[in-house]
Motif scaffolding. Sequence first.
Motif, PDB file in Angstrom:
ATOM      1  N   GLU A 195       0.683  -1.209  -0.133  1.00 57.34           N
ATOM      2  CA  GLU A 195      -0.030   0.017  -0.012  1.00 57.34           C
ATOM      3  C   GLU A 195       0.807   1.329   0.044  1.00 57.34           C
ATOM      4  N   ASP A 196       2.051   1.143   0.341  1.00 49.96           N
ATOM      5  CA  ASP A 196       2.960   2.218   0.571  1.00 49.96           C
ATOM      6  C   ASP A 196       3.874   2.110  -0.556  1.00 49.96           C
ATOM      7  N   LEU A 197       3.609   1.617  -1.727  1.00 46.17           N
ATOM      8  CA  LEU A 197       4.348   1.339  -2.854  1.00 46.17           C
ATOM      9  C   LEU A 197       5.192   2.773  -3.331  1.00 46.17           C
ATOM     10  N   LEU A 198       4.377   3.891  -3.378  1.00 45.23           N
ATOM     11  CA  LEU A 198       4.807   5.177  -4.237  1.00 45.23           C
ATOM     12  C   LEU A 198       5.595   6.022  -2.919  1.00 45.23           C
ATOM     13  N   GLU A 199       5.407   5.529  -1.531  1.00 39.49           N
ATOM     14  CA  GLU A 199       6.227   6.359  -0.656  1.00 39.49           C
ATOM     15  C   GLU A 199       7.701   6.270  -0.653  1.00 39.49           C
ATOM     16  N   GLY A 200       8.574   7.366  -0.186  1.00 43.41           N
ATOM     17  CA  GLY A 200       9.927   7.585  -0.016  1.00 43.41           C
ATOM     18  C   GLY A 200      10.618   8.626  -0.392  1.00 43.41           C
ATOM     19  N   LEU A 201      11.909   8.564  -0.390  1.00 44.94           N
ATOM     20  CA  LEU A 201      12.677   9.693  -0.511  1.00 44.94           C
ATOM     21  C   LEU A 201      12.999   9.738  -1.992  1.00 44.94           C
ATOM     22  N   ASN A 202      12.831  10.997  -2.500  1.00 42.24           N
ATOM     23  CA  ASN A 202      13.230  11.296  -4.015  1.00 42.24           C
ATOM     24  C   ASN A 202      14.457  12.641  -3.843  1.00 42.24           C
ATOM     25  N   TYR A 203      15.374  12.309  -4.670  1.00 44.18           N
ATOM     26  CA  TYR A 203      16.335  13.554  -4.889  1.00 44.18           C
ATOM     27  C   TYR A 203      16.569  13.573  -6.086  1.00 44.18           C
ATOM     28  N   GLY A 204      17.185  14.780  -6.659  1.00 44.35           N
ATOM     29  CA  GLY A 204      17.496  15.189  -7.857  1.00 44.35           C
ATOM     30  C   GLY A 204      17.850  16.676  -8.303  1.00 44.35           C
ATOM     31  N   LEU A 205      17.602  16.986  -9.414  1.00 45.71           N
ATOM     32  CA  LEU A 205      18.184  18.330  -9.773  1.00 45.71           C
ATOM     33  C   LEU A 205      16.862  19.083 -10.541  1.00 45.71           C
ATOM     34  N   SER A 206      16.632  20.527 -10.475  1.00 49.04           N
ATOM     35  CA  SER A 206      15.797  21.054 -11.260  1.00 49.04           C
ATOM     36  C   SER A 206      16.402  22.211 -11.800  1.00 49.04           C
ATOM     37  N   PHE A 207      15.754  22.976 -12.894  1.00 48.91           N
ATOM     38  CA  PHE A 207      16.420  24.046 -13.428  1.00 48.91           C
ATOM     39  C   PHE A 207      14.918  25.203 -13.718  1.00 48.91           C
TER      40      PHE A 207
END
Length: 212
Positions: A195-207
Amino acid sequence: MKTKQILSMVILVLFAINLTAQTTDSKNHLWTMKTGKKTHEVGLYGSISGQYTELFDNSAFLLGARVGFVFNHKWVIGLEGHALNYDHKLTEFATEGHYRLEGGYSGTFVEYLQPIGNRIKLSAAILTGRGIVQYRYDKETAESLEWYEEFLDRDQYAVFQPEVRVYVNIGGNWWAAAEASYTTTSPVKLKGADEDLLEGLNYGLSFSYGIF
C-alpha cells in the motif's frame, strides 16, 4: 497529468516570462500591487526537474514541472505535476507479453524562499494533490489485445509531498537547484504491491527560469 502537457505548460510560461523580461531591465519582479498602504511585488517562475527514487527495489525517476507566482520574493503559490518513469518490464500478472508500471500526480504547492545573498535561495515547499498508478501492457503486447484488456490494474491516490531546494543562480534569470522530497500517499490498491508502494525519499536536480 501527462508529461508532455506538463512540459508544454512550462515552456509556454517560460516563453512569456522571457518576453516580459526584455522590458523589465534588471527588476526582480514583474508586477506590483497595492493593498492599503502596502505595495507588494509579484514575480513568476517555471521549472522542470528530474528526481531519482526506487520502486520494487529498482531505480525509477520522477519527471516534474511547476509554475508559481512569487509574492514579495518569499512566498510562492502554484501548480506542479510529476510523471513516473519506471523502465522495467513486468510479467507476474501478464497473460502474455510484458506490462509496465505507469503513474503520475499533480496538485498545488506552497513554497517559502529564503534568499542568501543575490545568488542563492533556500526553499521549503509542500505539495498536495492526487495521482494515478496503473499496470499497462507495452505497445507490442497491446496490439494483440482488445482496448479494454490493455490495463491490468489501476488505482487513484492522494499525495502529500514536502520538499527542500537549494537554488543557485547560474546566469541571468536562470537557476539550478539541488532538491530532495519525501512522498506520502493514501493506501495504493494495486496487485502485488504494498500500500505504501509510492512512498519514499526522492532526490534530484531542477532548472528554473523566472523573475522573482
